[in-house]
Write an enzyme that holds these catalytic residues in place. Sequence first.
Site, PDB file in Angstrom:
ATOM      1  N   ASP A  15       6.136   1.338   6.481  1.00 31.55           N
ATOM      2  CA  ASP A  15       4.788   0.793   6.366  1.00 31.55           C
ATOM      3  C   ASP A  15       3.994   1.724   5.450  1.00 31.55           C
ATOM      4  O   ASP A  15       3.378   2.675   5.914  1.00 31.55           O
ATOM      5  CB  ASP A  15       4.163   0.714   7.761  1.00 31.55           C
ATOM      6  CG  ASP A  15       2.771   0.136   7.773  1.00 31.55           C
ATOM      7  OD1 ASP A  15       2.363  -0.447   6.769  1.00 31.55           O
ATOM      8  OD2 ASP A  15       2.075   0.289   8.800  1.00 31.55           O
ATOM      9  N   ASP A  26       3.852  -6.380   3.725  1.00 35.97           N
ATOM     10  CA  ASP A  26       3.360  -5.365   4.657  1.00 35.97           C
ATOM     11  C   ASP A  26       3.609  -5.775   6.106  1.00 35.97           C
ATOM     12  O   ASP A  26       3.009  -5.235   7.022  1.00 35.97           O
ATOM     13  CB  ASP A  26       1.855  -5.146   4.414  1.00 35.97           C
ATOM     14  CG  ASP A  26       1.305  -3.929   5.125  1.00 35.97           C
ATOM     15  OD1 ASP A  26       2.100  -3.039   5.487  1.00 35.97           O
ATOM     16  OD2 ASP A  26       0.081  -3.857   5.325  1.00 35.97           O
ATOM     17  N   HIS A  69       4.385   3.772  12.491  1.00 38.13           N
ATOM     18  CA  HIS A  69       3.416   4.829  12.827  1.00 38.13           C
ATOM     19  C   HIS A  69       3.946   5.841  13.835  1.00 38.13           C
ATOM     20  O   HIS A  69       3.151   6.513  14.486  1.00 38.13           O
ATOM     21  CB  HIS A  69       2.085   4.252  13.344  1.00 38.13           C
ATOM     22  CG  HIS A  69       1.370   3.370  12.388  1.00 38.13           C
ATOM     23  ND1 HIS A  69       0.093   2.902  12.624  1.00 38.13           N
ATOM     24  CD2 HIS A  69       1.735   2.864  11.191  1.00 38.13           C
ATOM     25  CE1 HIS A  69      -0.293   2.136  11.614  1.00 38.13           C
ATOM     26  NE2 HIS A  69       0.693   2.100  10.730  1.00 38.13           N
ATOM     27  N   GLU A 110      -4.896   1.835   2.881  1.00 39.32           N
ATOM     28  CA  GLU A 110      -4.871   0.658   3.750  1.00 39.32           C
ATOM     29  C   GLU A 110      -4.896   1.056   5.212  1.00 39.32           C
ATOM     30  O   GLU A 110      -5.527   0.396   6.039  1.00 39.32           O
ATOM     31  CB  GLU A 110      -3.628  -0.181   3.445  1.00 39.32           C
ATOM     32  CG  GLU A 110      -3.606  -1.552   4.119  1.00 39.32           C
ATOM     33  CD  GLU A 110      -2.950  -1.547   5.510  1.00 39.32           C
ATOM     34  OE1 GLU A 110      -3.001  -2.598   6.188  1.00 39.32           O
ATOM     35  OE2 GLU A 110      -2.394  -0.493   5.898  1.00 39.32           O
ATOM     36  N   GLU A 111      -4.226   2.150   5.535  1.00 34.64           N
ATOM     37  CA  GLU A 111      -4.096   2.552   6.939  1.00 34.64           C
ATOM     38  C   GLU A 111      -5.413   3.008   7.561  1.00 34.64           C
ATOM     39  O   GLU A 111      -5.528   3.073   8.780  1.00 34.64           O
ATOM     40  CB  GLU A 111      -3.050   3.658   7.080  1.00 34.64           C
ATOM     41  CG  GLU A 111      -1.625   3.233   6.732  1.00 34.64           C
ATOM     42  CD  GLU A 111      -1.029   2.260   7.736  1.00 34.64           C
ATOM     43  OE1 GLU A 111      -1.701   1.920   8.723  1.00 34.64           O
ATOM     44  OE2 GLU A 111       0.119   1.825   7.511  1.00 34.64           O
ATOM     45  N   HIS A 147       0.827  -1.212   0.000  1.00 34.77           N
ATOM     46  CA  HIS A 147       0.000   0.000   0.000  1.00 34.77           C
ATOM     47  C   HIS A 147       0.858   1.257   0.000  1.00 34.77           C
ATOM     48  O   HIS A 147       1.953   1.291   0.567  1.00 34.77           O
ATOM     49  CB  HIS A 147      -0.992   0.008   1.163  1.00 34.77           C
ATOM     50  CG  HIS A 147      -0.404   0.031   2.533  1.00 34.77           C
ATOM     51  ND1 HIS A 147      -0.099   1.199   3.206  1.00 34.77           N
ATOM     52  CD2 HIS A 147      -0.085  -0.971   3.393  1.00 34.77           C
ATOM     53  CE1 HIS A 147       0.371   0.914   4.411  1.00 34.77           C
ATOM     54  NE2 HIS A 147       0.408  -0.392   4.555  1.00 34.77           N
ATOM     55  N   ASP A 174      -0.208   4.455   1.034  1.00 32.41           N
ATOM     56  CA  ASP A 174      -0.461   5.458   2.066  1.00 32.41           C
ATOM     57  C   ASP A 174       0.327   5.162   3.330  1.00 32.41           C
ATOM     58  O   ASP A 174       0.760   4.034   3.570  1.00 32.41           O
ATOM     59  CB  ASP A 174      -1.951   5.551   2.381  1.00 32.41           C
ATOM     60  CG  ASP A 174      -2.503   4.279   3.024  1.00 32.41           C
ATOM     61  OD1 ASP A 174      -2.185   3.176   2.531  1.00 32.41           O
ATOM     62  OD2 ASP A 174      -3.263   4.377   4.010  1.00 32.41           O
TER      63      ASP A 174
END
Length: 409
Positions: A140, A197, A379, A174-175, A77, A79
């Site tokens: 990520d 991922d 994150h 995705e997030e 992904h 994002d």
Amino acid sequence: MNPVHERFLRYVKIDTASDQHSNTTPSTRKQFDLAKILFEEMKAMGLDSVSLDDNGYLMAELPGNIKAAPVIGLIAHMDTSPDFTAAGVNPQIVKNYDGGDLLLNPDQGIVMSPADFPELLKYIGQDLITTDGTTLLGADDKAGIAEILTAVEYLMAHPEIPRGDLKIGFTPDEEVGRGADHFDVEKFAADFAYTLDGGELGELEYENFNAASATVKFNGRNIHPGNAKDKMVNSLLLSMAFNTLLPAAERPEHTEGYEGFFHLNEMKGDVEHTELHYIIRDHDMAKFEARKALMTDAAAYMNQRYGSGTVELSLTDSYFNMKEKIVPVMEIVEAVKGAMEAVGVKPLIKAIRGGTDGSRLSYMGLPTPNIFTGGHNYHGRFEYIPMASMDKAVEVIVETVRRFAEKAV
């Protein structure tokens, strides 16, 4: 510099944070900034059927040289999480990490220490890519994108390696749980796929949480506090009472492994109206349903005690445990496990305490387990990735493709 590292360092500088409060697809237009770059890059590589649709889904194909081999999808992904800023990412390379504290930002005194993150000690003597302490990094899942494209480029440069047709898919959002919302499984046309991922070196995952979200609204009555006796109904206090009906030991900060949880992740309100947002997680479907039932019972109890309409509960399922869809085709997991062992990576098979695009895609007819990218501390400002782990992810992709093709010969 190794192509996978060069790609990654370029990609992370592009802000692609998604937005859970947006109703558009993709949720932020800036995700197209990376998508358009990848589109041109894949065309320049010579991939077939490169396409980017209006919803931000990017797909391409590498034809195989063994037609009997299964068609494998590789997905990541674009994002990054909205939980922490991705504006102005300034990646730093730490050469030959010595096992001590890492001063990420001298001006702000931001330090990443193995006392807080003991996993760092696994990478003594290796080169790391870190943040400068002011943003997340974006491994990520930009590491997954870089690893997929580098593996595909390697296969193109080595036609002697047997391979089936490969499909590449890069998704938005995705997030915020929407990465598979508009994924065209029929167009993708793979027999199965892998998301790149996962986390640390060796992770291989085919189980994830069952997930739901809950919005709980509390309706009070505001009266001047000087005249409030027997009249005021404080919705803030009602929300606090509701939360005490959920087990305190079953919060994320107290759980691990296969233990599920209730997570209060947002609250806003005043005396008249208060709103709580929860996420509900459990690997076991029966326990997952029991968690939702407990929340429903708590709302019913509050309405019985304080009056009908005091509490309004809305529950929405988000995704389910992909294990049910993967177990019937476990050979796709075993192939990656064997590939890891062949390139010197110890498989670390574990359940995801979260979800990936693959969890929903598996229920859309595309079984999709998850493979490591090598990153840690996603994150947040302490995110990092060992460069050697990225190299190994590329090797695992190539070896997995080769194994399926050789088996088909």
